[in-house]
Motif scaffolding. Structure first.
Motif, mmCIF file in Angstrom:
data_model
loop_
_atom_site.group_PDB
_atom_site.id
_atom_site.type_symbol
_atom_site.label_atom_id
_atom_site.label_comp_id
_atom_site.label_asym_id
_atom_site.label_seq_id
_atom_site.Cartn_x
_atom_site.Cartn_y
_atom_site.Cartn_z
ATOM 1 N N SER A 62 0.857 -1.187 0.000
ATOM 2 C CA SER A 62 0.000 0.000 0.000
ATOM 3 C C SER A 62 0.892 1.236 0.000
ATOM 4 O O SER A 62 1.843 1.322 0.779
ATOM 5 N N VAL B 138 1.106 5.573 -0.007
ATOM 6 C CA VAL B 138 0.408 6.815 0.305
ATOM 7 C C VAL B 138 1.208 7.987 -0.252
ATOM 8 O O VAL B 138 2.404 8.121 0.017
ATOM 9 N N THR C 153 -1.515 -0.957 -4.130
ATOM 10 C CA THR C 153 -2.661 -0.055 -4.056
ATOM 11 C C THR C 153 -2.147 1.333 -3.697
ATOM 12 O O THR C 153 -1.081 1.476 -3.086
ATOM 13 N N GLU D 201 -3.145 5.327 -2.196
ATOM 14 C CA GLU D 201 -4.045 6.198 -1.447
ATOM 15 C C GLU D 201 -3.511 7.617 -1.551
ATOM 16 O O GLU D 201 -2.361 7.885 -1.194
ATOM 17 N N GLN D 202 -4.334 8.540 -2.079
ATOM 18 C CA GLN D 202 -3.938 9.943 -2.084
ATOM 19 C C GLN D 202 -4.367 10.550 -0.759
ATOM 20 O O GLN D 202 -5.560 10.704 -0.479
ATOM 21 N N ALA D 203 -3.399 10.884 0.083
ATOM 22 C CA ALA D 203 -3.708 11.377 1.419
ATOM 23 C C ALA D 203 -2.476 12.005 2.037
ATOM 24 O O ALA D 203 -1.356 11.812 1.569
ATOM 25 N N PRO E 188 -3.557 8.120 7.315
ATOM 26 C CA PRO E 188 -4.335 7.211 6.481
ATOM 27 C C PRO E 188 -3.748 5.802 6.526
ATOM 28 O O PRO E 188 -2.523 5.633 6.620
ATOM 29 N N LEU E 189 -4.583 4.809 6.493
ATOM 30 C CA LEU E 189 -4.190 3.396 6.498
ATOM 31 C C LEU E 189 -3.472 2.993 7.786
ATOM 32 O O LEU E 189 -2.930 1.897 7.884
#
Length: 283
Positions: free
Chosen positions: A140, A142, A165, A167-169, A175-176
């Motif tokens: 994952s 970010v 995967t 995640e835009q954050a 996040p996560l």
């Protein structure tokens, strides 16, 4: 202008402009301008350049005289044996960072189907390299900024990785962080305030958001250790790239947070480049 004359001209121009590895870059620019391999450059050294080749080379020389990054000019750069698309808005992958990937893969070698979290992912060079070398992993990543995210998504497709995967954050919003990971890795911004004006001219073209790590350069390490230390599985690992002279401070942070077997690893230049630690195992 022959191939040989073009190489010498390019090398001299880059040297005068202060480009550190001007010989290497002159060959790289000549390959790019002509489409020749190194072997063809040697075999065609007396062959004149075409007008197109010569104009192309001169234009690229002008860009490098202005210290525009070679990697941005080419639009792609190798990292850990893989191609990565790069350009304005994303940090350029550097060979020093491969040390962090090597350490992560070594720490995971006995772990089946590891879950990995890559924070401040940028171009994705770290997370994608781990995913490519561990097809059983789930990685994952970010990344906050849309400019970098665009390259990250392109690089996932370019390297045909299916086990990543994105995640835009903002990592400061954790996040996560509620996941449980075998390994968390990050090459965060770590340049301190007083160093920012002293960076090489090429670095000035890279985004400040990928470089500036707060007044002392340690802002992101504090946030990651505090916000994600409980997201590691027992016996899981955290791996950081660090700047020169930052290893001791980051080691201290990990020890204070309760990490065990805190250690460091040097890069190929002998600089302490990586700090890592292990979360406490269940008794």
């Amino acid at each position: 202008m022959t191939v040989f004359e073009a190489y010498n001209h390019c090398k001299k121009k880059l040297e005068v402009a202060g480009v550190p590895d001007y010989g290497f870059e002159a060959r790289a620019l000549l390959r790019k301008a002509t489409g020749y391999t190194n072997a063809q450059i040697l075999s065609k050294y007396n062959q004149p350049l075409t007008t197109f080749q010569q104009n192309n080379l001169i234009a690229m020389i002008h860009q490098r005289e202005a210290r525009y990054p070679l990697q941005y000019m080419f639009g792609e750069w190798d990292f850990y044996g893989l191609p990565f698309r790069v350009g304005p808005g994303v940090l350029i992958p550097r060979a020093d960072t491969e040390t962090a990937v090597e350490q992560a893969l070594d720490l995971l070698k006995e772990t089946e189907s590891p879950k990995v979290l890559d924070l401040c992912a940028g171009s994705g060079c770290i997370g994608i390299s781990i995913a490519k070398n561990r097809s059983d992993a789930t990685v994952s990543m970010v990344e906050k900024y849309k400019e970098a995210l665009r390259y990250l998504e392109q690089n996932i497709e370019l390297n045909e990785v299916k086990n990543c995967t994105v995640e835009q954050a903002d990592i400061f919003e954790n996040p996560l962080a509620d996941g449980k990971y075998h390994l968390i890795i990050s090459n965060p911004p770590y340049v301190e305030a007083e160093e920012m004006p002293t960076l090489q001219p090429e670095v000035g073209y890279e985004p400040d958001t990928a470089l500036y790590g707060g007044e002392d350069g340690l802002m992101f390490y504090r946030a990651i250790i505090d916000g994600y230390k409980n997201s590691l599985l027992p016996g899981g690992h955290i791996v950081f790239e660090v700047g020169e002279r930052q290893a001791a401070a980051v080691c201290g942070m990990l020890l204070e947070a309760g990490f065990e077997t805190v250690d460091t690893k040097t890069d190929l230049n002998g600089v302490v480049r990586v700090v890592f630690g292990t979360a406490k195992s269940l008794e």
